[in-house]
Design a protein around this motif. Structure first.
Motif, PDB file in Angstrom:
ATOM      1  N   MET A   1      24.057  39.114  58.789  1.00  0.00           N
ATOM      2  CA  MET A   1      25.213  40.018  58.784  1.00  0.00           C
ATOM      3  C   MET A   1      24.762  41.479  58.741  1.00  0.00           C
ATOM      4  O   MET A   1      25.314  42.314  59.438  1.00  0.00           O
ATOM      5  CB  MET A   1      26.061  39.699  57.544  1.00  0.00           C
ATOM      6  N   LEU A   4      23.486  42.498  62.114  1.00  0.00           N
ATOM      7  CA  LEU A   4      24.593  42.582  63.062  1.00  0.00           C
ATOM      8  C   LEU A   4      25.355  43.891  62.845  1.00  0.00           C
ATOM      9  O   LEU A   4      25.645  44.625  63.802  1.00  0.00           O
ATOM     10  CB  LEU A   4      25.534  41.382  62.874  1.00  0.00           C
ATOM     11  N   ASP A   5      25.637  44.200  61.579  1.00  0.00           N
ATOM     12  CA  ASP A   5      26.338  45.444  61.246  1.00  0.00           C
ATOM     13  C   ASP A   5      25.505  46.651  61.661  1.00  0.00           C
ATOM     14  O   ASP A   5      26.033  47.618  62.227  1.00  0.00           O
ATOM     15  CB  ASP A   5      26.619  45.518  59.729  1.00  0.00           C
ATOM     16  N   ARG A   8      25.620  47.148  65.330  1.00  0.00           N
ATOM     17  CA  ARG A   8      26.926  47.676  65.748  1.00  0.00           C
ATOM     18  C   ARG A   8      27.076  49.154  65.390  1.00  0.00           C
ATOM     19  O   ARG A   8      27.612  49.940  66.168  1.00  0.00           O
ATOM     20  CB  ARG A   8      28.046  46.872  65.079  1.00  0.00           C
ATOM     21  N   ARG A  19      30.458  59.926  74.230  1.00  0.00           N
ATOM     22  CA  ARG A  19      31.871  60.155  74.550  1.00  0.00           C
ATOM     23  C   ARG A  19      32.388  61.497  74.044  1.00  0.00           C
ATOM     24  O   ARG A  19      33.298  62.059  74.622  1.00  0.00           O
ATOM     25  CB  ARG A  19      32.722  59.018  73.982  1.00  0.00           C
ATOM     26  N   VAL A 222      42.321  50.030  58.623  1.00  0.00           N
ATOM     27  CA  VAL A 222      42.069  48.779  59.335  1.00  0.00           C
ATOM     28  C   VAL A 222      41.197  47.852  58.479  1.00  0.00           C
ATOM     29  O   VAL A 222      41.065  46.671  58.761  1.00  0.00           O
ATOM     30  CB  VAL A 222      41.434  49.090  60.712  1.00  0.00           C
ATOM     31  N   GLY A 223      40.606  48.424  57.438  1.00  0.00           N
ATOM     32  CA  GLY A 223      39.823  47.588  56.522  1.00  0.00           C
ATOM     33  C   GLY A 223      38.321  47.749  56.656  1.00  0.00           C
ATOM     34  O   GLY A 223      37.552  46.909  56.192  1.00  0.00           O
ATOM     35  N   ALA A 224      37.905  48.857  57.318  1.00  0.00           N
ATOM     36  CA  ALA A 224      36.456  49.082  57.460  1.00  0.00           C
ATOM     37  C   ALA A 224      35.887  49.603  56.137  1.00  0.00           C
ATOM     38  O   ALA A 224      36.504  50.433  55.471  1.00  0.00           O
ATOM     39  CB  ALA A 224      36.207  50.097  58.572  1.00  0.00           C
ATOM     40  N   GLY A 225      34.718  49.090  55.775  1.00  0.00           N
ATOM     41  CA  GLY A 225      34.043  49.546  54.557  1.00  0.00           C
ATOM     42  C   GLY A 225      33.456  50.931  54.765  1.00  0.00           C
ATOM     43  O   GLY A 225      33.266  51.373  55.902  1.00  0.00           O
ATOM     44  N   TYR A 228      30.355  51.152  56.890  1.00  0.00           N
ATOM     45  CA  TYR A 228      30.639  50.888  58.299  1.00  0.00           C
ATOM     46  C   TYR A 228      31.280  52.105  58.978  1.00  0.00           C
ATOM     47  O   TYR A 228      31.106  52.321  60.177  1.00  0.00           O
ATOM     48  CB  TYR A 228      31.570  49.673  58.404  1.00  0.00           C
TER      49      TYR A 228
ATOM     50  N   LYS B  93      37.569  55.063  71.257  1.00  0.00           N
ATOM     51  CA  LYS B  93      37.260  53.676  71.622  1.00  0.00           C
ATOM     52  C   LYS B  93      38.248  53.196  72.684  1.00  0.00           C
ATOM     53  O   LYS B  93      39.418  53.615  72.689  1.00  0.00           O
ATOM     54  CB  LYS B  93      37.342  52.776  70.394  1.00  0.00           C
ATOM     55  N   THR B  94      37.778  52.308  73.542  1.00  0.00           N
ATOM     56  CA  THR B  94      38.654  51.752  74.574  1.00  0.00           C
ATOM     57  C   THR B  94      39.629  50.774  73.924  1.00  0.00           C
ATOM     58  O   THR B  94      39.498  50.448  72.734  1.00  0.00           O
ATOM     59  CB  THR B  94      37.833  50.993  75.632  1.00  0.00           C
ATOM     60  N   GLU B  97      37.681  47.943  72.606  1.00  0.00           N
ATOM     61  CA  GLU B  97      36.897  48.294  71.411  1.00  0.00           C
ATOM     62  C   GLU B  97      37.772  48.499  70.178  1.00  0.00           C
ATOM     63  O   GLU B  97      37.331  48.256  69.055  1.00  0.00           O
ATOM     64  CB  GLU B  97      36.075  49.564  71.680  1.00  0.00           C
ATOM     65  N   PHE B 101      36.834  46.492  67.022  1.00  0.00           N
ATOM     66  CA  PHE B 101      36.476  47.179  65.773  1.00  0.00           C
ATOM     67  C   PHE B 101      37.124  46.491  64.567  1.00  0.00           C
ATOM     68  O   PHE B 101      36.470  46.262  63.549  1.00  0.00           O
ATOM     69  CB  PHE B 101      36.902  48.652  65.834  1.00  0.00           C
ATOM     70  N   GLU B 104      35.257  43.415  63.904  1.00  0.00           N
ATOM     71  CA  GLU B 104      33.926  43.696  63.322  1.00  0.00           C
ATOM     72  C   GLU B 104      34.046  43.966  61.821  1.00  0.00           C
ATOM     73  O   GLU B 104      33.226  43.503  61.037  1.00  0.00           O
ATOM     74  CB  GLU B 104      33.294  44.917  64.005  1.00  0.00           C
ATOM     75  N   THR B 105      35.085  44.717  61.445  1.00  0.00           N
ATOM     76  CA  THR B 105      35.235  45.033  60.013  1.00  0.00           C
ATOM     77  C   THR B 105      35.469  43.758  59.199  1.00  0.00           C
ATOM     78  O   THR B 105      35.134  43.705  58.023  1.00  0.00           O
ATOM     79  CB  THR B 105      36.415  45.999  59.754  1.00  0.00           C
ATOM     80  N   GLY B 107      33.993  41.052  59.825  1.00  0.00           N
ATOM     81  CA  GLY B 107      32.741  40.299  59.847  1.00  0.00           C
ATOM     82  C   GLY B 107      32.692  39.214  60.917  1.00  0.00           C
ATOM     83  O   GLY B 107      31.912  38.262  60.816  1.00  0.00           O
ATOM     84  N   LYS B 108      33.505  39.374  61.987  1.00  0.00           N
ATOM     85  CA  LYS B 108      33.495  38.376  63.065  1.00  0.00           C
ATOM     86  C   LYS B 108      32.245  38.538  63.933  1.00  0.00           C
ATOM     87  O   LYS B 108      31.709  39.631  64.083  1.00  0.00           O
ATOM     88  CB  LYS B 108      34.756  38.524  63.926  1.00  0.00           C
ATOM     89  N   THR B 109      31.812  37.423  64.521  1.00  0.00           N
ATOM     90  CA  THR B 109      30.609  37.466  65.362  1.00  0.00           C
ATOM     91  C   THR B 109      30.953  38.012  66.753  1.00  0.00           C
ATOM     92  O   THR B 109      32.129  38.067  67.135  1.00  0.00           O
ATOM     93  CB  THR B 109      30.019  36.051  65.542  1.00  0.00           C
ATOM     94  N   ASP B 110      29.910  38.358  67.502  1.00  0.00           N
ATOM     95  CA  ASP B 110      30.125  38.861  68.867  1.00  0.00           C
ATOM     96  C   ASP B 110      30.828  37.816  69.729  1.00  0.00           C
ATOM     97  O   ASP B 110      31.664  38.153  70.577  1.00  0.00           O
ATOM     98  CB  ASP B 110      28.775  39.252  69.497  1.00  0.00           C
ATOM     99  N   ILE B 113      34.460  37.722  69.013  1.00  0.00           N
ATOM    100  CA  ILE B 113      35.105  38.921  69.573  1.00  0.00           C
ATOM    101  C   ILE B 113      35.320  38.755  71.072  1.00  0.00           C
ATOM    102  O   ILE B 113      36.395  39.029  71.602  1.00  0.00           O
ATOM    103  CB  ILE B 113      34.257  40.180  69.257  1.00  0.00           C
ATOM    104  N   ARG B 149      45.937  44.810  67.442  1.00  0.00           N
ATOM    105  CA  ARG B 149      44.917  45.112  66.426  1.00  0.00           C
ATOM    106  C   ARG B 149      45.356  44.616  65.047  1.00  0.00           C
ATOM    107  O   ARG B 149      44.549  44.113  64.270  1.00  0.00           O
ATOM    108  CB  ARG B 149      44.680  46.630  66.384  1.00  0.00           C
TER     109      ARG B 149
END
Lengths: 308, 225
Positions: A1, A4-5, A8, A19, A222-225, A228, B93-94, B97, B101, B104-105, B107-110, B113, B149
């Motif tokens: 994990m 992976l994080d 990302r 961008r 959205v719940g991002a730590g 992250y 982000k598109t 994405e 996102f 990802e937060t 903890g899902k795998t690629d 997704i 989302r």
């Protein structure tokens, strides 16, 4: 994990950098200016150090011996002096070498040379040229030469006149104080400039993150730590640092080359040679400064919005 | 599931919420109505732990939300899906994405997704826009993206704060139909709005607010402010 994080976060940092090209460009420019100031200060310090050591090299103490003084006694004194921790080197000039140097110095001075010929003998005695580790140490060397150690007492008869330390003392003291103040002033200005540059960079990066404050807010909802959310901004900071340090290193090559070509005699040192000889150290300092500036500024700027 | 116990919230001494007691059960569709300044958004902010109450407690599954530390709040937010009037999409982000996102937060795998994002985009009918950025979408498309989302991680509750405020009647209707479907599948929905037509068509529980107080709470209620 964790990996992976991390993957990302790094990917996201790179994508955000590309961008937000205009914002990234302005941040890179500001960090480049800061790093250029740091690089300039490195070169200024080098020039200062070089000039000061040149001045230091010009300071010495010379003991002149009477004509015909026994070489054995002179060499004894030389060995004793070399054992002193304050002494960096002791040069011995025999009376033959002294006359040869004198002739060389006065090659075009016909009258002097003729007068010398007429004396029919070598009027110059041998001498010892003493260099101390630090200009402030000449006094203790002079004290040693005036002391009552056996070797000094033994040679006191063959020393011609006084040791020239006291004639030079005022100059040596002045020089020592100039050297010390210059070094302190140099460090002070370096410190001030670096602080100013860091503040400017920090504020620029803070502005770029201010633009993204709503984005940070959304990420939180959205719940991002925190890690992250913060991660990509710090990666962007690292990218600013790396690109800026590369630009700085590249632009300083032609600049130092020009200085090396045109200004070597003015500075007394060749900046281009200094740059190439110390390239690795300078590159590491610039790179680490850039990365630290970008990362720490981003970290602090994002923290403000994460702690709301 | 969510309980407000004697909640009050003051801004510079003015009450935004005054002694609110409200209970939302699992699987319920509850609409909170009221004019601007009635306290609807403050109520939502308290559930999301964006704001702290001046007094009282908000419980989510018997846990006092405002006693939680940052990490625990983050985890709790992952159990909720949020939809806002101003969409609050990630501008850099598109479409793809933005959804990825949120996954990802959680903890899902690629692989997850890659499977789920196209599916959900298809469900809200914006699959063809996957590579566009939010500013390239219409208002309705943006809100469908926000809904996608919000539901992608199958949250226990959807909180929709004036989700139709910036939409035309057709898109408004589509968004409400999607929310009803989500509720039919068992997810709790909390909707704030001041659109009487929506409320009257829903025939679900309606809580009416005025000046920071609940003035009515009716099962299968109607808009009556």
């Amino acid at each position: 994990m964790f990996w992976l994080d991390t993957k990302r976060v790094i990917k996201s940092g790179f994508i955000n950098f590309i961008r937000s090209s205009l914002i990234s460009l302005s941040s890179v420019l500001v960090v480049t200016i800061t790093l250029s100031i740091i690089a300039s200060l490195i070169f200024l310090q080098a020039i200062l150090q070089f000039s000061l050591s040149e001045m230091e090299d010009k300071v010495d103490v010379t003991i002149y011996f009477t004509v015909g003084a026994p070489e054995e006694q002179i060499l004894n004194l030389k060995s004793s002096l070399e054992e002193l921790p304050e002494v960096a080197s002791v040069g011995y000039l025999t009376s033959d070498e002294a006359i040869r140097d004198f002739r060389l110095r006065h090659t075009d001075d016909y009258l002097t040379l003729q007068a010398l010929e007429e004396t029919g003998k070598n009027p110059l005695g041998a001498s010892l040229n003493i260099r101390a580790q630090e200009p402030s140490q000449y006094e203790s060397i002079a004290t040693f030469l005036e002391g009552d150690s056996a070797v000094v007492v033994e040679t006191s008869d063959i020393i011609d006149g006084d040791i020239n330390y006291y004639k030079n003392k005022e100059i040596i003291d002045k020089l020592t104080s100039i050297i010390n103040s210059s070094q302190q002033l140099g460090f002070f200005f370096t410190f001030i400039f670096i602080i100013i540059s860091i503040i400017i960079t920090f504020n620029t990066i803070r502005l770029t993150i201010y633009v993204a404050r709503e984005e940070i807010e959304v990420m939180r909802l959205v719940g991002a730590g925190n890690k992250y959310i913060r991660g990509p901004f710090m990666v962007e900071g690292v990218i600013y640092g790396v690109i800026s340090s590369l630009i700085t290193i590249i632009i300083f090559y032609p600049i130092t080359s020009w200085f090396g070509r045109e200004m070597s005699s003015f500075f007394g040192m060749n900046l281009s040679e200094y740059y190439l000889n110390n390239f690795f150290q300078i590159f590491i300092i610039i790179l680490l400064s850039g990365v630290a500036l970008g990362t720490i500024s981003s970290f602090l700027a994002v923290r403000k919005y994460l702690n709301k | 599931m969510i309980n407000f116990e004697n909640i009050s919230k003051f801004y510079n001494g003015d009450p935004a919420l005054d002694s609110i007691n409200l209970s939302v059960s699992a699987g319920e569709f509850i609409s909170i109505v009221g004019q601007s300044g009635a306290g609807k958004t403050t109520l939502i902010k308290l559930i999301l732990a964006e704001e702290k109450p001046t007094s009282g407690s908000v419980f989510f599954d018997s846990v006092d939300i405002h006693s939680l530390k940052n990490n625990a709040i983050t985890k709790m937010r992952r159990r909720m899906g949020v939809i806002f009037q101003d969409f609050r999409l990630l501008p850099r982000k598109t479409v793809y994405e933005n959804i990825a996102f949120a996954m990802e937060t959680a903890g899902k795998t690629d692989e997850e997704i890659e499977t789920d994002v196209p599916y959900i985009l298809d469900l809200v009918d914006i699959k063809s826009k996957a590579l566009l950025f939010p500013h390239q979408l219409s208002g309705g498309e943006k809100q469908r993206l926000a809904i996608a989302r919000a539901i992608i991680n199958q949250p226990e509750v959807i909180i929709a704060d004036e989700p139709t405020g910036n939409l035309d009647p057709i898109n408004t209707n589509e968004v409400i139909q999607i929310l009803k479907k989500i509720n039919d599948l068992g997810t709790t929905v909390i909707l704030t709005t001041h659109n009487p037509r929506i409320i009257d068509s829903l025939k679900k529980r309606v809580v009416s607010m005025e000046k920071g107080k609940i003035i009515s709470d009716n099962e299968k209620g109607k808009y009556k402010i």
